[in-house]
Scaffold this motif. Structure first.
Motif, mmCIF file in Angstrom:
data_model
loop_
_atom_site.group_PDB
_atom_site.id
_atom_site.type_symbol
_atom_site.label_atom_id
_atom_site.label_comp_id
_atom_site.label_asym_id
_atom_site.label_seq_id
_atom_site.Cartn_x
_atom_site.Cartn_y
_atom_site.Cartn_z
ATOM 1 N N THR A 140 0.839 -1.478 -0.151
ATOM 2 C CA THR A 140 0.198 -0.148 0.284
ATOM 3 C C THR A 140 1.019 1.295 0.160
ATOM 4 O OG1 THR A 140 -1.575 -1.113 0.940
ATOM 5 C CG2 THR A 140 -1.656 1.079 1.446
ATOM 6 N N LEU A 141 0.801 1.801 -0.269
ATOM 7 C CA LEU A 141 1.298 3.448 -1.694
ATOM 8 C C LEU A 141 0.447 4.505 -0.690
ATOM 9 C CD1 LEU A 141 3.833 3.551 -4.426
ATOM 10 C CD2 LEU A 141 4.100 2.400 -2.315
ATOM 11 N N ARG A 142 0.780 5.792 -0.497
ATOM 12 C CA ARG A 142 -0.094 6.601 0.632
ATOM 13 C C ARG A 142 0.997 7.712 -0.507
ATOM 14 N NH1 ARG A 142 -1.523 4.643 4.932
ATOM 15 N NH2 ARG A 142 -0.178 3.092 6.370
ATOM 16 N N SER A 143 -0.046 9.104 -0.614
ATOM 17 C CA SER A 143 0.357 10.071 -1.517
ATOM 18 C C SER A 143 -0.570 10.963 -0.887
ATOM 19 C CB SER A 143 -0.406 9.613 -2.724
ATOM 20 O OG SER A 143 0.182 10.832 -3.294
ATOM 21 N N ARG A 144 0.030 12.338 -0.151
ATOM 22 C CA ARG A 144 -0.986 13.008 0.195
ATOM 23 C C ARG A 144 -1.258 13.876 -1.389
ATOM 24 N NH1 ARG A 144 3.118 16.542 4.246
ATOM 25 N NH2 ARG A 144 4.361 16.730 1.785
ATOM 26 N N LEU A 145 -1.299 13.841 -2.041
ATOM 27 C CA LEU A 145 -2.654 14.087 -3.525
ATOM 28 C C LEU A 145 -3.104 13.733 -3.387
ATOM 29 C CD1 LEU A 145 1.453 14.724 -5.729
ATOM 30 C CD2 LEU A 145 0.471 16.362 -4.380
ATOM 31 N N LEU A 146 -4.631 14.240 -3.097
ATOM 32 C CA LEU A 146 -5.662 14.313 -3.861
ATOM 33 C C LEU A 146 -6.579 14.220 -4.967
ATOM 34 C CD1 LEU A 146 -7.458 16.567 -0.531
ATOM 35 C CD2 LEU A 146 -6.779 13.732 -0.324
ATOM 36 N N GLY A 147 -7.359 13.300 -5.081
ATOM 37 C CA GLY A 147 -7.811 13.037 -6.767
ATOM 38 C C GLY A 147 -7.631 12.067 -7.509
ATOM 39 N N CYS B 46 -5.741 20.941 -5.095
ATOM 40 C CA CYS B 46 -6.134 20.100 -4.293
ATOM 41 C C CYS B 46 -6.080 20.218 -2.962
ATOM 42 C CB CYS B 46 -6.349 18.689 -4.933
ATOM 43 S SG CYS B 46 -8.235 18.116 -6.306
ATOM 44 N N GLN B 47 -5.360 20.974 -2.224
ATOM 45 C CA GLN B 47 -4.483 21.404 -1.126
ATOM 46 C C GLN B 47 -5.221 21.659 -0.621
ATOM 47 O OE1 GLN B 47 -1.411 24.862 -1.450
ATOM 48 N NE2 GLN B 47 -1.178 24.621 0.429
ATOM 49 N N VAL B 48 -4.981 21.071 0.728
ATOM 50 C CA VAL B 48 -5.806 21.154 2.164
ATOM 51 C C VAL B 48 -5.788 21.815 3.063
ATOM 52 C CG1 VAL B 48 -6.717 19.811 4.401
ATOM 53 C CG2 VAL B 48 -7.063 18.795 2.071
ATOM 54 N N LEU C 208 -10.346 23.659 0.911
ATOM 55 C CA LEU C 208 -9.774 22.861 -0.243
ATOM 56 C C LEU C 208 -9.226 24.067 -1.507
ATOM 57 C CD1 LEU C 208 -8.312 19.883 -1.131
ATOM 58 C CD2 LEU C 208 -10.339 20.177 -2.828
ATOM 59 N N LEU C 209 -8.259 24.485 -1.507
ATOM 60 C CA LEU C 209 -7.825 25.049 -2.427
ATOM 61 C C LEU C 209 -7.370 24.545 -3.691
ATOM 62 C CD1 LEU C 209 -6.444 28.192 -3.452
ATOM 63 C CD2 LEU C 209 -3.964 27.483 -2.636
ATOM 64 N N ASP C 210 -7.587 24.473 -5.035
ATOM 65 C CA ASP C 210 -7.753 24.266 -6.471
ATOM 66 C C ASP C 210 -7.417 25.345 -7.339
ATOM 67 O OD1 ASP C 210 -7.408 21.205 -7.419
ATOM 68 O OD2 ASP C 210 -8.267 22.539 -8.756
ATOM 69 N N GLY C 211 -6.019 25.699 -8.270
ATOM 70 C CA GLY C 211 -6.259 26.323 -9.271
ATOM 71 C C GLY C 211 -7.140 25.914 -10.052
ATOM 72 N N ALA C 212 -7.968 24.771 -10.494
ATOM 73 C CA ALA C 212 -8.620 24.231 -11.880
ATOM 74 C C ALA C 212 -9.395 25.869 -11.940
ATOM 75 C CB ALA C 212 -10.304 23.879 -11.117
ATOM 76 N N HIS C 213 -9.363 25.929 -13.557
ATOM 77 C CA HIS C 213 -10.001 27.038 -14.411
ATOM 78 C C HIS C 213 -10.446 26.598 -15.614
ATOM 79 C CE1 HIS C 213 -5.242 26.156 -15.439
ATOM 80 N NE2 HIS C 213 -5.710 26.908 -16.687
ATOM 81 N N ASN C 214 -10.324 25.839 -16.193
ATOM 82 C CA ASN C 214 -10.955 25.377 -16.840
ATOM 83 C C ASN C 214 -12.013 24.052 -17.582
ATOM 84 O OD1 ASN C 214 -9.890 22.692 -17.477
ATOM 85 N ND2 ASN C 214 -7.850 23.614 -18.058
ATOM 86 N N PRO C 215 -12.686 24.085 -17.850
ATOM 87 C CA PRO C 215 -13.876 22.807 -18.107
ATOM 88 C C PRO C 215 -13.175 21.439 -17.830
ATOM 89 C CG PRO C 215 -14.575 23.942 -19.816
ATOM 90 C CD PRO C 215 -13.115 24.497 -19.374
ATOM 91 N N GLY C 216 -12.287 21.058 -18.484
ATOM 92 C CA GLY C 216 -11.201 19.926 -18.219
ATOM 93 C C GLY C 216 -11.330 19.419 -17.128
ATOM 94 N N VAL D 199 -12.238 17.088 -13.362
ATOM 95 C CA VAL D 199 -11.243 15.933 -12.510
ATOM 96 C C VAL D 199 -11.787 16.923 -11.130
ATOM 97 C CG1 VAL D 199 -9.332 16.277 -12.041
ATOM 98 C CG2 VAL D 199 -10.033 15.427 -14.078
ATOM 99 N N LEU D 200 -11.955 17.857 -10.716
ATOM 100 C CA LEU D 200 -12.114 18.496 -8.949
ATOM 101 C C LEU D 200 -13.805 18.105 -9.243
ATOM 102 C CD1 LEU D 200 -11.448 20.355 -6.946
ATOM 103 C CD2 LEU D 200 -12.725 22.503 -8.287
ATOM 104 N N ALA D 201 -14.301 17.755 -9.828
ATOM 105 C CA ALA D 201 -16.271 17.503 -9.642
ATOM 106 C C ALA D 201 -16.094 16.106 -9.086
ATOM 107 C CB ALA D 201 -16.757 17.588 -10.693
ATOM 108 N N ALA D 202 -15.051 15.271 -9.735
ATOM 109 C CA ALA D 202 -15.207 13.605 -9.023
ATOM 110 C C ALA D 202 -14.532 13.834 -8.237
ATOM 111 C CB ALA D 202 -14.279 13.312 -10.092
ATOM 112 N N THR D 203 -13.300 14.031 -7.352
ATOM 113 C CA THR D 203 -12.720 14.626 -6.804
ATOM 114 C C THR D 203 -13.627 14.758 -5.354
ATOM 115 O OG1 THR D 203 -10.297 14.826 -7.165
ATOM 116 C CG2 THR D 203 -10.362 15.234 -5.564
#
Length: 180
Positions: free
Chosen positions: A21-28, A70-72, A80-88, A92-96
Motif C-alpha cells: 500500500t502506497l500513500r500519497s498526500r495528493l488528492l484526486g 486539491c490542497q487542504v 480546499l484550494l484548487d487552481g482548476a480554471h478550465n472545463p477539463g 476532475v475537481l468535481a469527481a474528486t
C-alpha cells in the motif's frame, strides 16, 4: 484504494515488484494515474542502472505535494484550494469533490481570469455547489467578480460577489453551519 482529506492509499503491484500500500498526500482520482506513472518511471530508471529503491519510491510518493491543486488548507470545516480554471479541470475537481464530500454540501469561492471559459467551468460543477461567492482576482487578467457571478448563474444556487477575505470568511461560516 482509499481517498480521504489527508490523502490516498492504493495497493500497487507491477510486473517488476509489489509495493504494498502506497500513500500519497495528493488528492484526486487523476493523481492515481500520476502515481502509477511515477512508479513506472522509477522502475525504468532501475532498468537503466540508476538505482531507485522501493523505499525511496514509497517516501517520495508520501511526501509529494502540489501547492494549489486539491490542497487542504483546513479541516474544521474542510477547506480546499484548487487552481482548476478550465472545463477539463472542473470535471476532475468535481469527481474528486464527490468522493471526498460523501454527500456534504459544498460552498465555492471562485475567481477567474477573463480568458477562461467560466460558463463551462461552472457547468461541470452544477448540482455539486450549494452556494457560491465570486471574487475579483488581484491581477489585470481577472474577470470582475460581478461578471463572474453572472456566468456562475448556471450553477443553480445562490451566487454573490465579495472581496476575497470576506468571501472566504462567509464560505467557512456557511460550511460550519451546514456541515459542509
Amino acid at each position: 484504494k482509499e481517498l480521504t482529506w489527508s490523502g490516498q492509499k492504493v495497493a500497487v503491484e507491477t510486473g517488476n515488484a509489489g509495493y504494498g500500500t502506497l500513500r500519497s498526500r495528493l488528492l484526486g482520482v487523476h493523481q492515481l494515474e500520476n502515481l502509477a506513472t511515477a512508479v513506472t518511471a522509477a522502475e525504468l530508471l532501475n532498468d537503466l542502472g540508476v538505482p531507485v529503491p522501493p523505499e525511496a519510491i514509497r517516501k517520495g510518493l508520501a511526501q509529494a505535494e502540489w501547492i494549489g491543486r486539491c490542497q487542504v488548507l483546513g479541516t474544521e470545516p474542510p477547506v480546499l484550494l484548487d487552481g482548476a480554471h478550465n472545463p477539463g479541470a472542473a470535471i476532475v475537481l468535481a469527481a474528486t469533490l464527490k468522493k471526498l464530500l460523501g454527500g456534504q454540501p459544498l460552498a465555492l469561492v471562485c475567481g477567474m481570469c477573463a480568458d477562461k471559459d467560466a460558463r463551462r467551468f461552472f457547468g461541470e460543477l452544477q448540482g455539486l455547489v450549494k452556494v457560491c461567492w465570486t471574487v475579483t482576482l488581484a491581477t489585470e487578467r481577472s474577470v470582475a467578480g460581478e461578471e463572474l457571478a453572472r456566468q456562475a448563474a448556471g450553477l443553480g444556487c445562490p451566487v454573490q460577489t465579495s472581496p476575497l477575505p470576506a468571501a472566504l470568511a462567509a464560505a467557512t461560516a456557511w460550511a460550519r453551519e451546514n456541515h459542509g
